[in-house]
Scaffold this active site. Structure first.
Site: not given
Ligand SMILES: Cc1cc2nc3c(=O)[nH]c(=O)nc-3n(C[C@H](O)[C@H](O)[C@H](O)COP(=O)(O)OP(=O)(O)OC[C@H]3O[C@@H](n4cnc5c(N)ncnc54)[C@H](O)[C@@H]3O)c2cc1C
Length: 340
Positions: A163, A239, A334
């Site tokens: 991660r 998580s 996380e």
């Molecule tokens: C129900 C649920 C289940 C999940 N299951 C998993 C799983 O199985 N495995 C897993 O790994 N994660 C899981 N997650 C966590 C989440 O999906 C991940 O962390 C995912 O990568 C978040 O993506 P996001 O677009 O929402 O990023 P955000 O939450 O919007 O941002 C996360 C980080 O990425 C950065 N970021 C976003 N976009 C950009 C960009 N274009 N350029 C540079 N930085 C950027 C942000 O600044 C921040 O630091 C889950 C979450 C939920 C709600």
């Protein structure tokens, strides 16, 4: 480009927590980021937000949030065995996976149904069911907010970890697009040996099966649906904690008291499932006010309705303290707390 002032972020974080930012800007690619650079937006407080699925807003964000709405998917290279697909940052990961599976392009199907934008996928090295972004990302194109330039990082340069990636400690880079190396049927390898994936399949499958990718995707979606809350119904960030990696001596000490404790040997130590520790500490299904621990999975903290970021954070701190007290093991979030 669209800009919203004094913007409400409740619909932009999967916890469904109300918080405002001074300004929310939707941009469609690097030309518009260049405009923001010329406007000196990146000289002040700013951050990228994708789906907001890993964020906990503990108060308003006094700065600019930028959000990509660029969603193009393009094949840039192709041969008999595999292909290179460029996907823009604003595309939803699961939309891309649905498309890849429909085209019979293999590699990302195990990541189905993770709420995530393509831009965040390499930042977080998102992973599930034995596959991580690092296994399929060939390179990442970024906009450097320090000087307005564009550069590309190879998989190796991304320094992917659990991660984690070098982007986490270098927030000056805005991910513009990600190049994924995906496989065609002739070179396909299925990854079924993680968790209960193989046994959850409706029937055994092999890489030659025409609908193998579709079956895997549907199975992963079904398992996830059964054990994780749907953010549209119950707010969460999946998580909340990382699985701690501890020395073998710590595992030996714990095994003498808890012989059934699960753990996984890793090169540098042993990974212990944080969900097991939290459950054993008695937190599964419990709540502190409107913030709770999901009844089906102790690793997931949920917004039971009307929770603030501080409510969730208070619950998280109580869990960290009681796991530390019971097992002598430190678990860490996380989820990214804002402000940190
Ligand atoms: C129900 C649920 C289940 C999940 N299951 C998993 C799983 O199985 N495995 C897993 O790994 N994660 C899981 N997650 C966590 C989440 O999906 C991940 O962390 C995912 O990568 C978040 O993506 P996001 O677009 O929402 O990023 P955000 O939450 O919007 O941002 C996360 C980080 O990425 C950065 N970021 C976003 N976009 C950009 C960009 N274009 N350029 C540079 N930085 C950027 C942000 O600044 C921040 O630091 C889950 C979450 C939920 C709600």
């Amino acid at each position: 480009m669209k800009e919203y002032k004094d913007y409400q972020l409740k619909a932009n974080n999967t916890f469904g927590i109300p918080a405002k930012c001074d300004s929310f800007i939707e941009y469609a690619g690097c030309e518009e980021l260049k405009v923001l650079y010329d406007r000196k937006v990146f000289d002040g407080q700013w951050m990228s937000v994708g789906c907001g699925a890993n964020l906990l807003f503990c108060g308003d964000y006094h700065g600019v949030i930028i959000h990509s709405v660029a969603r193009n998917v393009e094949v840039v290279e192709e041969n008999d065995r595999d292909l290179l697909v460029r996907v823009e940052a604003g595309c939803v990961l699961d939309d891309f996976i649905a498309y890849a599976v429909s085209m019979d392009w293999g590699g990302v199907e195990n990541l189905s149904a993770i709420p995530c934008s393509i831009g965040a996928a390499p930042v977080q090295n998102v992973g599930a069911y034995g596959v991580e972004a690092k296994d399929v990302v060939e390179s990442v194109l970024v906009f450097d907010t320090r000087d307005g330039s564009i550069c590309s990082f190879t998989n190796e340069e991304c320094a992917f970890g659990y991660r984690n990636s070098m982007f986490k400690s270098n927030p000056q880079y805005v991910v513009l697009s990600v190049n994924f190396r995906l496989s065609k049927a002739s070179s396909r390898q299925l990854r079924l040996d993680y968790g209960n994936l193989r046994s959850a399949l409706p029937a055994p499958i092999s890489p030659e099966d025409k609908d193998a990718l579709r079956v895997i995707r549907e199975t992963v979606c079904r398992i996830r649906h059964e054990k994780l809350p749907d953010p549209a119904v119950i707010g969460s960030a999946g998580s909340f904690f990382k699985n701690p990696v501890v020395d073998r001596s710590v595992v030996d000490r714990l095994l003498s008291e808890y012989p059934k404790m699960p753990f996984y040997e890793m090169g540098t130590g042993c990974k212990v499932p944080a969900g097991w520790l939290i459950e054993q500490a008695g937190w599964k299904g419990r709540n502190l006010g409107p913030a709770g621990v999901y009844e089906k999975q102790a690793l997931v903290l949920v917004n039971l309705g009307g929770a603030t970021g501080d409510d969730v954070w208070r619950l998280a701190q109580s869990i960290v303290n009681s796991v530390k007290e019971k097992f002598g093991v430190e678990i860490s979030p996380e989820v990214i707390k804002i402000p940190s």
